[in-house]
Design a protein around this motif. Structure first.
Motif, short mmCIF file in Angstrom:
data_model
loop_
_atom_site.label_atom_id
_atom_site.label_comp_id
_atom_site.label_asym_id
_atom_site.label_seq_id
_atom_site.Cartn_x
_atom_site.Cartn_y
_atom_site.Cartn_z
N ILE A 1 -22.86 13.77 27.94
CA ILE A 1 -21.89 14.82 27.63
C ILE A 1 -21.34 15.25 28.98
O ILE A 1 -22.07 15.74 29.84
CB ILE A 1 -22.57 15.98 26.88
CG1 ILE A 1 -23.09 15.47 25.54
CG2 ILE A 1 -21.60 17.12 26.69
CD1 ILE A 1 -23.97 16.45 24.82
N ALA A 2 -20.02 15.06 29.17
CA ALA A 2 -19.43 15.15 30.50
C ALA A 2 -19.39 16.55 31.09
O ALA A 2 -19.75 16.75 32.25
CB ALA A 2 -18.03 14.55 30.46
N THR A 3 -18.96 17.54 30.33
CA THR A 3 -18.74 18.85 30.92
C THR A 3 -19.56 19.93 30.21
O THR A 3 -20.02 19.74 29.08
CB THR A 3 -17.25 19.24 30.83
OG1 THR A 3 -16.89 19.33 29.45
CG2 THR A 3 -16.37 18.23 31.53
N ILE A 4 -19.68 21.05 30.87
CA ILE A 4 -20.39 22.19 30.28
C ILE A 4 -19.62 22.71 29.07
O ILE A 4 -20.22 23.12 28.07
CB ILE A 4 -20.60 23.30 31.32
CG1 ILE A 4 -21.58 22.81 32.38
CG2 ILE A 4 -21.10 24.58 30.68
CD1 ILE A 4 -21.83 23.79 33.49
N LEU B 1 -28.51 19.46 25.82
CA LEU B 1 -27.22 18.78 25.78
C LEU B 1 -26.68 18.50 27.18
O LEU B 1 -25.92 17.55 27.38
CB LEU B 1 -26.22 19.64 25.01
CG LEU B 1 -26.63 20.00 23.58
CD1 LEU B 1 -25.67 21.00 22.99
CD2 LEU B 1 -26.72 18.76 22.73
N HIS B 2 -27.03 19.33 28.12
CA HIS B 2 -26.54 19.25 29.49
C HIS B 2 -27.64 19.90 30.34
O HIS B 2 -28.41 20.69 29.81
CB HIS B 2 -25.22 20.04 29.59
CG HIS B 2 -24.48 19.86 30.86
ND1 HIS B 2 -24.70 20.66 31.95
CD2 HIS B 2 -23.52 18.97 31.23
CE1 HIS B 2 -23.89 20.28 32.93
NE2 HIS B 2 -23.18 19.26 32.53
N PRO B 3 -27.74 19.58 31.61
CA PRO B 3 -28.80 20.22 32.40
C PRO B 3 -28.80 21.75 32.33
O PRO B 3 -29.83 22.38 32.50
CB PRO B 3 -28.52 19.74 33.82
CG PRO B 3 -27.84 18.43 33.64
CD PRO B 3 -27.03 18.57 32.38
N ASN C 1 -21.17 23.20 25.43
CA ASN C 1 -21.14 24.49 24.73
C ASN C 1 -20.47 24.37 23.36
O ASN C 1 -20.87 25.05 22.41
CB ASN C 1 -20.44 25.55 25.57
CG ASN C 1 -21.33 26.06 26.69
OD1 ASN C 1 -22.53 26.14 26.54
ND2 ASN C 1 -20.72 26.39 27.82
N GLU C 2 -19.47 23.51 23.25
CA GLU C 2 -18.80 23.28 21.97
C GLU C 2 -19.78 22.64 20.97
O GLU C 2 -19.89 23.07 19.82
CB GLU C 2 -17.59 22.38 22.19
CG GLU C 2 -16.82 22.05 20.93
CD GLU C 2 -15.67 21.09 21.21
OE1 GLU C 2 -15.42 20.22 20.36
OE2 GLU C 2 -15.04 21.22 22.28
#
Length: 148
Positions: free
Chosen positions: A59-62, A133-135, A66-67
């Protein structure tokens, strides 16, 4: 000992990272379980391939994380499993079962390695599950385990 991670290891790094760890930790835990391989000069090509695979799944971006977190936290996830008397399951619920249930409920497609269970789910009822989902983004949602 220098190793190349093949899977994400909490507190250590992500797939494709080259890290230095204690010899015993690598020899007795990481390498036998397939979380890492020994670093060699020829292993640098493996690092590039692992990073390409990670970039595809990542998942590329924060904002994107968040979405997905918003979708997951508002999603009613139900999972039907075989259970015996007293609400005890035959076996336990795995992260792969949870990702399939999320997809069936109309949620996003998750990687089973991102789902974190604090304790094994072995009873019927409502259980809290986390997905990294993300760090920096962790989604926590409810999974309702029902008898089939």
């Amino acid at each position: 000992m220098k190793i190349i991670l093949t899977n994400e290891v909490s507190g250590l790094g992500a797939a494709g990272d080259v890290v230095e760890v204690r010899d015993g930790y690598a020899r007795n835990y990481l390498v036998p379980r397939g979380f890492a391989i020994r670093w060699t000069k020829g292993g640098e090509q493996d690092v590039a391939q692992i990073r390409r695979g990670r970039k595809i799944r990542e998942i590329a971006t924060i904002e994107q994380a968040n979405e997905i977190k918003g979708k997951l936290e508002g999603l009613p996830v139900a999972l039907k499993v075989r259970a015996g008397e007293g609400g005890r399951l035959f076996g336990s619920v795995t992260p792969a079962d949870i990702t399939t249930a999320v997809k069936t409920a109309g949620g996003p497609d998750l990687d089973k390695r991102r789902v974190e269970l604090g304790t094994p789910i072995k009873t019927l009822g409502s259980h809290r599950v986390s997905a990294r989902l993300h760090p920096e983004v962790v989604a926590t949602f409810e999974v309702e385990v029902e008898a089939a």
